[in-house]
Design a protein around this motif. Structure first.
Motif, PDB file in Angstrom:
ATOM      1  N   LEU A 540       0.796  -1.222   0.000  1.00  0.00           N
ATOM      2  CA  LEU A 540       0.000   0.000   0.000  1.00  0.00           C
ATOM      3  C   LEU A 540       0.831   1.277   0.000  1.00  0.00           C
ATOM      4  O   LEU A 540       0.318   2.352   0.286  1.00  0.00           O
ATOM      5  N   SER A 541       2.120   1.186  -0.322  1.00  0.00           N
ATOM      6  CA  SER A 541       2.888   2.421  -0.460  1.00  0.00           C
ATOM      7  C   SER A 541       2.269   3.219  -1.604  1.00  0.00           C
ATOM      8  O   SER A 541       1.558   2.672  -2.439  1.00  0.00           O
ATOM      9  N   ALA A 545       0.225   1.096  -4.282  1.00  0.00           N
ATOM     10  CA  ALA A 545      -1.222   1.002  -4.067  1.00  0.00           C
ATOM     11  C   ALA A 545      -2.019   0.995  -5.372  1.00  0.00           C
ATOM     12  O   ALA A 545      -2.946   0.186  -5.520  1.00  0.00           O
ATOM     13  N   PRO A 546      -1.683   1.859  -6.341  1.00  0.00           N
ATOM     14  CA  PRO A 546      -2.509   1.872  -7.565  1.00  0.00           C
ATOM     15  C   PRO A 546      -2.408   0.589  -8.377  1.00  0.00           C
ATOM     16  O   PRO A 546      -3.160   0.410  -9.332  1.00  0.00           O
ATOM     17  N   LEU A 547      -1.480  -0.304  -8.005  1.00  0.00           N
ATOM     18  CA  LEU A 547      -1.333  -1.548  -8.771  1.00  0.00           C
ATOM     19  C   LEU A 547      -2.241  -2.636  -8.227  1.00  0.00           C
ATOM     20  O   LEU A 547      -2.380  -3.689  -8.836  1.00  0.00           O
ATOM     21  N   GLN A 548      -2.814  -2.427  -7.066  1.00  0.00           N
ATOM     22  CA  GLN A 548      -3.494  -3.526  -6.384  1.00  0.00           C
ATOM     23  C   GLN A 548      -4.970  -3.601  -6.780  1.00  0.00           C
ATOM     24  O   GLN A 548      -5.643  -2.595  -6.904  1.00  0.00           O
ATOM     25  N   ASP A 549      -5.426  -4.840  -6.886  1.00  0.00           N
ATOM     26  CA  ASP A 549      -6.851  -5.084  -7.017  1.00  0.00           C
ATOM     27  C   ASP A 549      -7.542  -4.539  -5.782  1.00  0.00           C
ATOM     28  O   ASP A 549      -6.926  -4.432  -4.735  1.00  0.00           O
ATOM     29  N   SER A 550      -8.819  -4.280  -5.910  1.00  0.00           N
ATOM     30  CA  SER A 550      -9.552  -3.727  -4.782  1.00  0.00           C
ATOM     31  C   SER A 550      -9.273  -4.512  -3.500  1.00  0.00           C
ATOM     32  O   SER A 550      -9.116  -3.946  -2.424  1.00  0.00           O
ATOM     33  N   TYR A 553      -5.937  -3.624  -2.253  1.00  0.00           N
ATOM     34  CA  TYR A 553      -5.921  -2.185  -1.984  1.00  0.00           C
ATOM     35  C   TYR A 553      -6.568  -1.897  -0.637  1.00  0.00           C
ATOM     36  O   TYR A 553      -6.146  -1.028   0.101  1.00  0.00           O
ATOM     37  N   PHE A 554      -7.620  -2.639  -0.300  1.00  0.00           N
ATOM     38  CA  PHE A 554      -8.300  -2.425   0.971  1.00  0.00           C
ATOM     39  C   PHE A 554      -8.034  -3.545   1.979  1.00  0.00           C
ATOM     40  O   PHE A 554      -8.646  -3.596   3.037  1.00  0.00           O
ATOM     41  N   ILE A 558     -13.645  -7.931  -1.321  1.00  0.00           N
ATOM     42  CA  ILE A 558     -14.847  -7.175  -1.679  1.00  0.00           C
ATOM     43  C   ILE A 558     -16.006  -8.155  -1.866  1.00  0.00           C
ATOM     44  O   ILE A 558     -15.829  -9.249  -2.398  1.00  0.00           O
ATOM     45  N   VAL A 609     -15.708   0.396   3.921  1.00  0.00           N
ATOM     46  CA  VAL A 609     -14.317   0.852   3.886  1.00  0.00           C
ATOM     47  C   VAL A 609     -13.950   1.667   5.129  1.00  0.00           C
ATOM     48  O   VAL A 609     -12.912   1.429   5.759  1.00  0.00           O
ATOM     49  N   VAL A 802      -1.811   6.515   4.826  1.00  0.00           N
ATOM     50  CA  VAL A 802      -2.536   5.360   4.290  1.00  0.00           C
ATOM     51  C   VAL A 802      -3.913   5.268   4.938  1.00  0.00           C
ATOM     52  O   VAL A 802      -4.931   5.094   4.263  1.00  0.00           O
ATOM     53  N   ARG A 805      -6.872   7.015   3.566  1.00  0.00           N
ATOM     54  CA  ARG A 805      -7.533   6.548   2.346  1.00  0.00           C
ATOM     55  C   ARG A 805      -8.753   5.688   2.629  1.00  0.00           C
ATOM     56  O   ARG A 805      -9.560   5.447   1.741  1.00  0.00           O
TER      57      ARG A 805
END
Ligand code: SRM
Ligand SMILES: Cc1cc2nc3c(=O)[nH]c(=O)nc-3n(C[C@H](O)[C@H](O)[C@H](O)COP(=O)(O)OP(=O)(O)OC[C@H]3O[C@@H](n4cnc5c(N)ncnc54)[C@H](O)[C@@H]3O)c2cc1C
Ligand code: SF4
Ligand code: FES
Lengths: 848, 120
Positions: A540-541, A545-550, A553-554, A558, A609, A802, A805
């Motif tokens: 999550l750096s 972070a933008p590379l991770q699936d939801s 990422y969370f 989901i 979230v 972090v 977010r």
């Protein structure tokens, strides 16, 4: 032209499709269908037992019968034909005039005239209604018996065992599938069928069926045989052959064969030139074809003939493959070597239960037939060799002999097949047609199926289609590419090496140097996972972070309504009462739904979230950490209770499971990894269904690898035995790192192993014998990652950047009002759409 | 600054957050008059940031999740993949690439004084 088609079975329907495709002549077609539903796939009837519905089996494309020129009359039987007046009379008394008439009435199951054959629970196997009756009786039965050990009988027997019945097959002939295979093959087949749990009784002539001694479940009927023996059973399915439904034709005075069947000529015309017969009711050249492919060919002939064409039916190949999972049986051409002068080659391996036979022409140059039992992998190739009269290699025996390690089999490549070779016999698709479809843009088997129909019926031709597809793509230079996606012209393995060798630490760097575009939902998570496995960076750096699936990422999974689940790690499935209490308290406080998972831990569902950080705070304060249920990483190491408590335990499986789970937790991989440790061979932890599984023995640990439950179960294979603790861990280190280095994206170890050239032996060479000399390197790479493990939940909540977010809305503290729960069995569950709509009408709901 | 969607004459510009509230190449969800709008910050290959806004509601899954999808490109289009069933939505037009019938609304976005503004 006024056309009447009697019968809307597989073949009758194929005729309609072909006529509508040609659409040249304008037909006005009435279809009489005795069954309550239009055409369905009888060939795959058995899949009804494994969950297919009548809709799944339907052969009718949506809207097909809405065409003006077609009139379908369901539940309507043709009862007589007035050939003078050219009128068909139906069961509801209607008279329908025709210019041309097609009989596609199929056949009915033959029930031998045994006294007692019509007792309740004596059934046949032909229609969906028959299957429904079988299911009903199956529920009330413990023992089921099939009369007839042919192709259909065996399929039926398998269905009965799948229903949980103790199953018997009773066959009159001395062996199973007597028509298709010889004695030698019959013996091997029998062993295989018995291994499925079916009892086989050959040379049994059933004299009568009477009351059994048990009366209720476990002996409703007694079957008495000519040899004096008897068998008790609750239900009986007759599968003793088929008889053509020729009664309409017979009463109308058309020519009928001596043993039944409506006589047809090469244009499929009966003795009345205005009446055709096709499919299983037709008798051509003294033969009835009980397979669908010849029927489709007849339909093609008639469709052409009705539109003025004149192709002819010239007989059809009767090669077949049995459709039983795990029992490969195929028969090709002249399996009994009945051709004068024919020569046979036979190979038997009784230990592996293999039987293979080739029948060649007297000079050994051409294939006349074959029998394959235990492994029908060569079916497609051999069938093509026979159909296309391809010259056999000098030593044809190598076509059926098992290849000694590594050497390629002396088969034929698909390139040797002529363009006219019929690849899919069910749908008459040639190699040329498949090649043109590839040229026109088809890139996958699914696309080929959709545009050529090849492979869409019995599926027997799919392996060959796949080979042709690959060869064709290669030939056209349409690189059979292993590119990850449009942004990287590399495979996952190549990207892994680039990242390692060039010390690439960010996605942007990799994209700038080796990619194009912005990346996507395929390459970003893949590269994210590679970066994590290589450098163990925090997922999550800001850069990662933008590379991770939801899910990543969370740090949760989901759910369908956009809420998340929370799975704390419970290593080895061991948890203290206090730990359980904390989980209970947290779940209660936040109103979460709780469930014990299939992985020996507890899942809590329904958090939004913005609630995640608070929940994690409470959990981590109590000593819990993330269970990575969201990641492509280690999930659980399942354990059994082991030697500590269990009277059979050899070693302490719980301690080992906990040790392994903590060692590998957080490790990012191409796909998720599961493990299990059992304390003895009773295997209560199901280690042999895991990516790596460990079983204790008297002499140490045995390590099994590449097992899988899930979508395509696969048993794990023994990689090494009698290991001490330290060696076990070293072997697993190497194994996992080697997998991470070389597997494709989303490839579980089982699939990776199935695609690994050299197979298990190669894997043993690399991991156990260190043939490549990379053992130490793999261990060092693993050590580097194990050393820097940190709990992701804790990192996320301790880093204010972090943590910030984790908000449902960037500009409000509200929650998502579309996440709505209702109560069920004392817990929450997501409301259905209907329930959400009615929530304002006063129905009790729990809003998040 | 960065336009997306049509701005009707009646549209109102609303400030939803500061640019630093959105990490590059991710999205957030803004609540505007009860409406959920997914706002994305996409960094192009030259390092410039572009902003886009579409509905947060994913018509395929009926869940409010699009702001949580992965951002990327397909050909020349900039898209987000729904985190539930992975359909792709064009960030500029809201069009669903797999099934245009399930497209969503796109909103115009501009950045002013380090704030992100959406026209609703
Ligand atoms: C929760 C759980 C079901 C349960 O209530 O018991 C579960 C839930 C999900 N499984 Fe599973 N699987 C669960 C045990 C299993 C098992 C049994 C086991 O691990 O012993 C299997 C078969 C074993 C195996 O994997 O070989 C299993 C085979 C799958 C598969 C098929 C994988 C395959 O390669 O065949 C998927 C799909 C995938 O991963 O692509 C999947 C995917 C999923 C997903 C992630 C689907 C999704 O994307 O939403 C579910 C996540 C729900 C959630 O939010 O937690 N789940 N899943 C189990 C969690 C175990 C745990 O504690 O971590
Ligand atoms: C369980 C099972 C597995 C099979 N597996 C295979 C396989 O693997 N490979 C293979 O090639 N073949 C297989 N077959 C055989 C295949 O299903 C048949 O060859 C095929 O269905 C024949 O098609 P048809 O149209 O001639 O007959 P059918 O599909 O039987 O259709 C005839 C239709 O006509 C109707 N009909 C009859 N008389 C009248 C009337 N007077 N008025 C109105 N309607 C009437 C019948 O009710 C029926 O619906 C299997 C069959 C079964 C039962
Ligand atoms: S089996 Fe299917 S539905 Fe059940 S938890 Fe696993 S993925 Fe979900
Ligand atoms: S041969 Fe049956 S589907 Fe192709």
């Amino acid at each position: 032209m006024k056309l009447v088609v009697i019968g809307n079975g597989m073949v009758g329907h194929s005729l309609l499709e072909k006529l509508c495709e040609q659409s040249a002549a304008d037909f006005d077609i009435t279809v009489l269908c005795e069954e309550p539903r239009p055409a369905y796939d009888r060939v795959h009837l058995s899949s009804y037992f494994s969950g297919s519905t009548a809709e799944d089996l339907s052969l009718v494309k949506p809207g097909f019968f809405d065409q003006d020129r077609l009139r379908l009359k369901l539940n309507t039987r043709g009862v007589s034909i007035d050939r003078q007046a050219r009128v068909v009379v139906t069961s509801d008394g209607t008279r329908i005039g025709y210019d041309k008439l097609v009989l596609a009435t199929g056949s009915y199951p033959f029930v031998p005239p045994v006294p007692g054959r019509d007792r309740p629970g004596c059934l046949v196997y032909r229609t969906i209604e028959d299957l429904e009756a079988m299911t009903d009786w199956g529920r009330k039965s413990r023992i089921g018996t099939v009369i007839g050990g042919g192709l259909l009988g065996l399929e039926c027997a398998k269905a009965l065992t799948d229903m949980g019945l103790q199953t018997h097959v009773v066959e009159f002939a001395p062996r199973l599938m007597a028509v298709q295979i010889d004695d030698g093959g019959g013996r091997v087949l029998r062993a295989k069928i018995e291994a499925l749990g079916v009892s086989v009784h050959t040379q049994k002539n059933t004299l009568e069926i009477t009351d059994g001694s048990g009366m209720g479940v476990g002996g409703r009927h007694a079957m008495k045989f000519a040899d004096g023996s008897q068998l008790e059973t609750d239900m009986i399915v007759f599968s003793a052959g088929i008889r053509p439904r020729d009664e309409l034709a017979r009463n109308a005075g058309l020519a009928i064969g001596e043993r039944g069947g409506i006589v047809i000529d090469n244009h499929c015309r009966t003795s009345d030139p205005d009446i055709y017969a096709i499919g299983e009711c037709a008798l051509w050249n003294g033969r009835i074809y009980g397979l669908v492919a010849p029927g489709y060919e007849m339909a093609r002939v008639v469709a052409q003939h009705l539109s003025g064409g004149s192709i002819e039916f010239n007989g059809a190949d009767m090669s077949t493959k049995l459709k039983l999972m795990g029992v490969d049986v195929a028969s090709i051409g002249d399996a009994h070597a009945a051709t004068p002068g024919a020569r046979a080659y036979v190979f038997t391996d009784e230990r592996k239960q293999l039987y293979k036979k080739l029948v060649t022409s007297p000079d050994g140059q051409h294939l006349l037939g074959a029998v394959l039992i235990g492994d029908a992998g060569e079916y497609g190739t051999l069938l093509q060799m026979m159909l296309n009269d391809i010259r056999l290699p000098d030593a044809p025996e190598f076509l059926i002999l098992p290849s000694s390690d590594g050497k390629a089999r002396a088969g034929i490549g698909v390139d040797a097949l002529p363009g006219t070779a019929q690849i899919c016999s069910c749908n008459d698709v040639s190699k040329d047609t498949i090649c043109s479809a590839v040229e026109a843009g088809s890139r996958t088997v699914a696309e080929l199926k959709a545009c050529t129909k090849a492979g869409s019926s019995c599926g027997g031709c799919v392996p060959l289609m796949t080979q042709i597809l690959k060869a064709e793509l290669k030939r056209q230079g349409v690189a059979v590419n292993n590119h990850l996606c449009e942004h990287f012209a590399y495979s996952r393995q190549e990207l892994y090496h680039l990242v390692r060798v060039q010390q690439i630490k960010t996605f942007d760097d990799l994209l700038q140097r080796h990619g194009r575009g912005l990346g996507c939902d395929i390459c970003k998570p893949t590269v994210g996972s590679i970066l994590a496995s290589c450098w163990n960076q925090f997922v999550l750096s800001k850069r990662n972070a933008p590379l991770q699936d939801s899910n990543d990422y969370f740090l949760g999974n989901i759910q369908k309504d956009g809420s998340y689940s929370i799975v704390p790690r419970i290593a080895g499935g061991e948890i203290t009462p206090d730990g359980l209490i904390v989980l209970g308290q947290v779940a209660k406080k936040y109103g979460l739904y709780t469930k014990i998972t299939g992985g020996q831990r507890i899942d809590m569902f329904g958090a939004q979230v913005h609630q995640l950080p608070q929940i994690w705070r409470e959990l981590t304060d109590a000593g819990f950490e993330t269970g990575h249920a969201y990641g492509k990483s280690i999930r659980t190491v399942k354990s059994c209770v082991g030697s500590t408590w269990c009277r059979y335990g050899m070693l302490d499986s719980v301690s080992m499971a906990i040790q392994l789970e903590h060692r590998y937790k957080g490790l990012r991989a191409p796909h998720k990894l599961k493990s299990g440790v059992s304390g003895c061979t009773r295997e209560c932890a199901e280690a042999q269904s895991k990516d790596f599984g460990v079983i204790a023995t008297e002499k140490g640990w045995n390590l099994y690898v590449c097992g899988n439950g899930g979508m395509k179960p696969r048993h794990a294979e023994l990689l090494a035995s009698d290991l001490d603790d330290a060696t076990l861990v070293r072997m697993i280190d190497r194994f996992l790192m080697f997998y991470i280095r070389t597997a494709d994206r989303l490839q579980r170890t089982s699939v990776w192993r199935d695609n690994l050239e050299g197979g298990l032996d190669y894997l043993k060479d690399v991991i156990v014998h260190d043939r490549l000399g990379i053992g130490a390197e793999l261990e060092a790479e693993m050590a580097a990652i194990v050393d820097v493990y940190e709990d992701e939940w804790k990192k996320a909540i301790d880093d204010p950047e972090v943590a910030k977010r984790f908000r449902t809305f960037v500009n409000s503290d509200a929650g998502d009002n579309n996440v709505v729960f209702v109560e069920e069995r004392g817990q929450i569950r997501p409301a259905t759409a209907d329930e959400k709509r009615s929530r304002f009408k006063g129905i009790a709901v729990v809003a998040a | 600054m960065d336009g997306a969607g049509a701005v009707s004459p009646a549209a109102q510009w609303v400030s939803v957050c500061r640019i630093e509230d959105i990490w590059p190449d991710t999205g957030v969800c803004a609540l505007v008059d009860g409406r959920q709008i997914a706002v994305f910050r996409v960094r192009d290959r030259d390092g410039h940031d572009r902003y886009h806004a579409i509905d947060n509601h994913d018509p395929q899954s009926q869940a409010n999740v699009l702001s949580r999808g992965l951002i990327g490109s397909i050909g020349a289009r900039t898209v987000v993949a729904s985190p539930i069933y992975k359909q792709h939505y064009d960030l500029t037009t809201g069009e669903c690439l797999e099934d245009a019938a399930h497209s969503v609304r796109a909103y115009a976005v501009r950045v002013d004084d380090d704030h992100v503004w959406i026209a609703v």
